[in-house]
Motif scaffolding. Structure first.
Motif, PDB file in Angstrom:
ATOM      1  N   UNK A   5       0.857  -1.177   0.000  1.00 19.98           N
ATOM      2  CA  UNK A   5       0.000   0.000   0.000  1.00 19.98           C
ATOM      3  C   UNK A   5       0.896   1.230   0.000  1.00 19.98           C
ATOM      4  N   UNK A   6       0.381   2.320  -0.535  1.00 19.84           N
ATOM      5  CA  UNK A   6       1.149   3.554  -0.593  1.00 19.84           C
ATOM      6  C   UNK A   6       1.239   4.163   0.797  1.00 19.84           C
ATOM      7  N   UNK A   7       2.466   4.310   1.308  1.00 15.05           N
ATOM      8  CA  UNK A   7       2.673   4.857   2.641  1.00 15.05           C
ATOM      9  C   UNK A   7       2.741   6.363   2.653  1.00 15.05           C
ATOM     10  N   UNK A  39      14.524  14.821   7.396  1.00 11.40           N
ATOM     11  CA  UNK A  39      13.293  14.113   7.030  1.00 11.40           C
ATOM     12  C   UNK A  39      12.167  14.765   7.807  1.00 11.40           C
ATOM     13  N   UNK A  40      11.111  15.163   7.099  1.00  7.69           N
ATOM     14  CA  UNK A  40       9.977  15.832   7.729  1.00  7.69           C
ATOM     15  C   UNK A  40       8.699  15.168   7.238  1.00  7.69           C
ATOM     16  N   UNK A  41       7.783  14.901   8.154  1.00  9.75           N
ATOM     17  CA  UNK A  41       6.481  14.336   7.810  1.00  9.75           C
ATOM     18  C   UNK A  41       5.401  15.391   7.972  1.00  9.75           C
ATOM     19  N   UNK A  42       4.414  15.318   7.110  1.00 11.78           N
ATOM     20  CA  UNK A  42       3.208  16.123   7.256  1.00 11.78           C
ATOM     21  C   UNK A  42       2.106  15.142   7.618  1.00 11.78           C
ATOM     22  N   UNK A  49      -0.336  10.613   2.908  1.00  8.47           N
ATOM     23  CA  UNK A  49       0.625  11.458   3.627  1.00  8.47           C
ATOM     24  C   UNK A  49       1.757  11.955   2.724  1.00  8.47           C
ATOM     25  N   UNK A  50       2.238  13.143   3.031  1.00  8.77           N
ATOM     26  CA  UNK A  50       3.407  13.712   2.368  1.00  8.77           C
ATOM     27  C   UNK A  50       4.578  13.708   3.335  1.00  8.77           C
TER      28      UNK A  50
END
Length: 121
Positions: A5-7, A39-42, A49-50
């Motif tokens: 699945x696309x993470x 590395x940064x998550x939104x 998620x981006x």
């Protein structure tokens, strides 16, 4: 049955925190980063998620260019193209293909140069 699945969709850029803040202002969500901000998550925004990764020597895609591919772009659905355009430009986006005001989409570049479209719902 699918294999995976696309993470997340990950954008490489020179300043992951700044680009994550741009997209947080556009689509919502919370910016979280690792200790050195490479590395940064939104998180918390609707949809896939981006994430943003530091890329030394980053060269933004050129659009449109027949000798250079843009690789991918994001389609962002909005209710009011004119209002959304004003807001993304104020956040630092730049227009790439916005002259045809009758189309249901307009093309911009984010502050790091990645193309994205605002699309009427």
């Amino acid at each position: 049955m699918p294999i995976a699945t696309l993470g997340a969709v990950v954008l490489e850029c020179p300043d992951p925190v700044a680009l994550a803040r741009f997209y947080a202002a556009v689509i919502g969500g919370t910016v979280t980063s690792d200790e050195d901000s490479r590395w940064v998550d939104l998180t918390g925004a609707p949809g896939t998620p981006l994430a943003f990764q530091a890329a030394p020597g980053f060269v933004p895609p050129q659009w449109p260019r027949p000798d250079s591919s843009m690789q991918f772009h994001l389609d962002l659905t909005v209710e009011d193209l004119d209002a959304a355009e004003r807001e993304v430009l104020a956040l630092g986006a730049r227009p790439l293909d916005t002259e045809d005001r009758k189309r249901s989409f307009r093309v911009y570049a984010d502050p790091a140069g990645h193309p994205f479209c605002l699309c009427a719902c």
